[in-house]
Design a protein around this motif. Structure first.
Motif, PDB file in Angstrom:
ATOM      1  N   GLY A 162       0.759  -1.229   0.000  1.00  0.00           N
ATOM      2  CA  GLY A 162       0.000   0.000   0.000  1.00  0.00           C
ATOM      3  C   GLY A 162       0.796   1.288   0.000  1.00  0.00           C
ATOM      4  N   THR A 163       2.075   1.206   0.294  1.00  0.00           N
ATOM      5  CA  THR A 163       2.988   2.350   0.238  1.00  0.00           C
ATOM      6  C   THR A 163       4.301   1.843  -0.336  1.00  0.00           C
ATOM      7  OG1 THR A 163       3.946   1.971   2.436  1.00  0.00           O
ATOM      8  CG2 THR A 163       1.952   3.353   2.334  1.00  0.00           C
ATOM      9  N   ALA A 164       5.190   2.753  -0.674  1.00  0.00           N
ATOM     10  CA  ALA A 164       6.499   2.322  -1.191  1.00  0.00           C
ATOM     11  C   ALA A 164       7.227   1.475  -0.148  1.00  0.00           C
ATOM     12  CB  ALA A 164       7.333   3.540  -1.573  1.00  0.00           C
ATOM     13  N   LEU A 165       7.195   1.933   1.106  1.00  0.00           N
ATOM     14  CA  LEU A 165       7.823   1.160   2.183  1.00  0.00           C
ATOM     15  C   LEU A 165       7.144  -0.191   2.337  1.00  0.00           C
ATOM     16  CD1 LEU A 165       9.769   0.970   4.634  1.00  0.00           C
ATOM     17  CD2 LEU A 165       7.948   2.011   6.001  1.00  0.00           C
ATOM     18  N   GLY A 166       5.817  -0.176   2.322  1.00  0.00           N
ATOM     19  CA  GLY A 166       5.075  -1.412   2.515  1.00  0.00           C
ATOM     20  C   GLY A 166       5.311  -2.443   1.438  1.00  0.00           C
ATOM     21  N   GLU A 167       5.418  -1.994   0.189  1.00  0.00           N
ATOM     22  CA  GLU A 167       5.667  -2.937  -0.895  1.00  0.00           C
ATOM     23  C   GLU A 167       7.066  -3.537  -0.788  1.00  0.00           C
ATOM     24  OE1 GLU A 167       3.476  -4.136  -2.981  1.00  0.00           O
ATOM     25  OE2 GLU A 167       1.881  -2.859  -2.191  1.00  0.00           O
ATOM     26  N   PHE A 202       6.096  -6.431   9.810  1.00  0.00           N
ATOM     27  CA  PHE A 202       4.665  -6.255   9.578  1.00  0.00           C
ATOM     28  C   PHE A 202       4.155  -5.004  10.289  1.00  0.00           C
ATOM     29  CE2 PHE A 202       4.295 -10.883   8.393  1.00  0.00           C
ATOM     30  CZ  PHE A 202       3.685 -10.675   7.164  1.00  0.00           C
ATOM     31  N   ALA A 203       4.605  -4.799  11.516  1.00  0.00           N
ATOM     32  CA  ALA A 203       4.164  -3.623  12.279  1.00  0.00           C
ATOM     33  C   ALA A 203       4.632  -2.335  11.622  1.00  0.00           C
ATOM     34  CB  ALA A 203       4.680  -3.715  13.710  1.00  0.00           C
ATOM     35  N   ALA A 204       5.857  -2.330  11.089  1.00  0.00           N
ATOM     36  CA  ALA A 204       6.397  -1.128  10.455  1.00  0.00           C
ATOM     37  C   ALA A 204       5.598  -0.747   9.208  1.00  0.00           C
ATOM     38  CB  ALA A 204       7.864  -1.342  10.088  1.00  0.00           C
ATOM     39  N   GLN A 205       5.313  -1.722   8.342  1.00  0.00           N
ATOM     40  CA  GLN A 205       4.553  -1.394   7.131  1.00  0.00           C
ATOM     41  C   GLN A 205       3.141  -0.968   7.483  1.00  0.00           C
ATOM     42  OE1 GLN A 205       1.853  -3.216   5.493  1.00  0.00           O
ATOM     43  NE2 GLN A 205       1.657  -4.489   7.312  1.00  0.00           N
ATOM     44  N   ARG A 206       2.590  -1.525   8.552  1.00  0.00           N
ATOM     45  CA  ARG A 206       1.222  -1.193   8.964  1.00  0.00           C
ATOM     46  C   ARG A 206       1.145   0.238   9.481  1.00  0.00           C
ATOM     47  NH1 ARG A 206       0.344  -5.694  11.861  1.00  0.00           N
ATOM     48  NH2 ARG A 206      -0.432  -6.663   9.961  1.00  0.00           N
ATOM     49  N   LEU A 226       1.276   2.535   6.448  1.00  0.00           N
ATOM     50  CA  LEU A 226       0.014   2.495   5.710  1.00  0.00           C
ATOM     51  C   LEU A 226      -1.069   3.294   6.441  1.00  0.00           C
ATOM     52  CD1 LEU A 226      -1.502   1.262   3.262  1.00  0.00           C
ATOM     53  CD2 LEU A 226      -2.126  -0.642   4.767  1.00  0.00           C
ATOM     54  N   ALA A 227      -1.130   3.151   7.745  1.00  0.00           N
ATOM     55  CA  ALA A 227      -2.131   3.882   8.520  1.00  0.00           C
ATOM     56  C   ALA A 227      -1.924   5.386   8.415  1.00  0.00           C
ATOM     57  CB  ALA A 227      -2.085   3.439   9.984  1.00  0.00           C
ATOM     58  N   ALA A 228      -0.676   5.813   8.541  1.00  0.00           N
ATOM     59  CA  ALA A 228      -0.382   7.251   8.536  1.00  0.00           C
ATOM     60  C   ALA A 228      -0.560   7.883   7.161  1.00  0.00           C
ATOM     61  CB  ALA A 228       1.039   7.489   9.036  1.00  0.00           C
TER      62      ALA A 228
END
Length: 216
Positions: free
Chosen positions: A56-61, A82-86, A89-91
């Motif tokens: 969902g974000t560049a970091l998340g992908e 998982f917590a970091a990408q979440r 994505l939330a922010a």
């Protein structure tokens, strides 16, 4: 190990939108159901955003490639990624969409980490919940629909199982049981839907639950 009910009382707060998470084991049909629900909501004039975790974000992908395609990874490294990408994505995506009044449908959420890392990886629901909530700033699903499919059937639906999908039937069975524990602990938020049925029946069941919650 901390119990599944540790998340009771946490919600998306003052956001004016609605945050729906679709959960379940491998091959449960989350992507298909998300698209069908979004189409119906849009037909009612609602703005809908579909996101996925990890991603969902560049970091998340980037993290998605790490956690799903890499070889062995320690349980805590997996949970923290998982917590970091979440949190990102939330922010960057989810919270702004909710504040604008959109319905956000996520393919996986915090509850995946509670089931997979908290229970199946035996890290504890409480500690996994804590590292996630620290970065989410109260942006968690209003409703979690768990598409419960028997592990053998779910894994057989995958064309190319990822690292976690390849964990084996015993692991997938523990995950399914973990979701049931979460539903028992948080019945006001987590609802189980039998996903062993035809996809049209699954969509109808999920739609009924969502409609009741949106208009309840």
């Amino acid at each position: 190990m901390s119990g599944p009910g540790d998340l009771l009382g946490v919600g998306s707060g003052a956001n004016s939108g609605f945050y729906l998470a679709l959960e379940g084991g491998e091959g449960a049909g989350k992507t298909t159901v998300a698209a069908a629900l979004a189409e119906r909501l849009e037909g009612m004039g609602r703005t809908v955003l579909i996101v996925r975790e990890p991603g969902g974000t560049a970091l998340g992908e980037g993290i998605r490639q790490l956690v799903l395609d890499q070889g062995h990874m320690s349980p805590w490294a997996e949970a923290l990624l998982f917590a970091a990408q979440r949190a990102e994505l939330a922010a960057e995506v989810v919270r702004p969409a909710l504040e604008s009044g959109a319905v956000v449908i996520t393919d996986r959420s915090l509850y995946s980490s509670l089931a997979y890392q908290g229970v199946a990886r035996e890290l504890g629901v409480g500690p996994v919940r804590a590292i996630n909530l620290a970065g989410l700033e109260n942006t968690v699903p209003d409703l979690v629909i768990v598409l419960a499919v028997e592990p053998e059937a779910g894994v057989s639906r995958q064309s190319r199982p990822d690292r976690i999908g390849n964990e084996g039937m015993e692991f997938q069975t523990v995950v399914l049981d973990a979701y049931r524990q979460l539903a028992d602990a948080e019945p006001e938020r987590v609802v189980i839907v039998d996903a062993n049925r035809h996809v049209d029946d699954v969509v109808e069941a999920a739609w009924k639950i969502l409609q009741e919650r949106l208009h309840g």
